[in-house]
Motif scaffolding. Structure first.
Motif: not given
Lengths: 136, 108
Positions: B95-98, B107
């Motif tokens: 996952i690149e971004e959350a 995050g």
């Protein structure tokens, strides 16, 4: 190319669809899923929501309602949520994420959902067989 | 961050979710799915069942928690001492971004 996985409240589906069209990503795939979030350790936050929900319960089934709310808080029951899969170009990701956050935010502070951004190696359009960004 | 997608038996759902929670990984998304594996489904009499109902558990975890999550799933979702066909699979994707919608923060 990126895949955006957005897990949102069931009753925000319409608003999310509208926001997606406005941010230029009209295509999506949606699923009904069940889930739970991070365990909320802040009792004050839970107590406020619990009180709000309990005030809606009818007098005769207060106990059942309380049991139900507790099972959701502890994670024994899962919340029904809507999961959107959206494919987007790298430069559009921020715009789409912001749009989803904007329409899905509530003043409950918990349970509004999550958004994940994943890389995609390739995609192919079935109708023409073209691949990569041409298939977007 | 990693996205763990575990496809397991429906009857193991509650047990796996409970054990994950006890191990400190509470957040999860559960999807009903159907599928078949390497065994091309199950053959009962003359009929082949190749859309076997399964449960997919999706979890976003920190890189360092990957092995803990996988070991819990592998331990609990297994049937019998040496496991059996149809116990499921676990897939890991980056996952690149959350983002969390309630706070708008990046995050997990």
């Amino acid at each position: 190319m990126k895949e955006i996985i957005a897990i949102v409240r069931m009753n925000k589906t319409g608003a999310t669809k509208k926001a997606l069209i406005e941010s230029g990503a009209a295509g999506f795939t949606a699923n009904k899923v069940f889930g739970r979030g991070t365990l909320v350790k802040d009792d004050a936050k839970v107590a406020v929501r619990k009180q709000e929900l309990m005030s809606l319960a009818s007098e005769e089934d207060k106990e059942t309602t309380e049991l139900m709310i507790d099972s959701f808080v502890s994670g024994a029951s899962l919340f029904p949520m809507r999961l959107f899969n959206i494919i987007a170009l790298d430069e559009d990701v921020d715009k789409i994420v912001d749009a989803i956050i904007k329409v899905n935010k509530t003043n409950y502070n918990i349970g509004d959902g999550k958004i994940f951004v994943l890389p995609i190696a390739d995609l192919v359009r079935v109708r023409t067989g073209e691949s990569g960004e041409a298939a977007m | 961050m990693l996205l763990v997608r575990a496809i397991i038996r429906p009857e193991k759902r509650d047990e796996v979710l409970y054990e994950l929670s006890s191990a400190g990984f509470h957040a999860a998304t559960v999807v009903d799915v159907v599928g078949r594996g390497k065994q091309k489904g199950i053959k009962v009499g003359g009929i082949v069942y190749d859309e076997i109902p399964k449960i997919m558990i999706m979890m976003a975890v920190r890189d360092e928690d990957k092995n803990d999550v996988i070991s819990v799933i592998l331990r609990v979702a297994k049937t019998g001492p040496s496991g059996s066909f149809g116990d499921g699979k676990v897939f890991i994707t980056p996952i690149e971004e959350a983002y969390t919608v309630s706070t708008g923060k990046k995050g997990l």
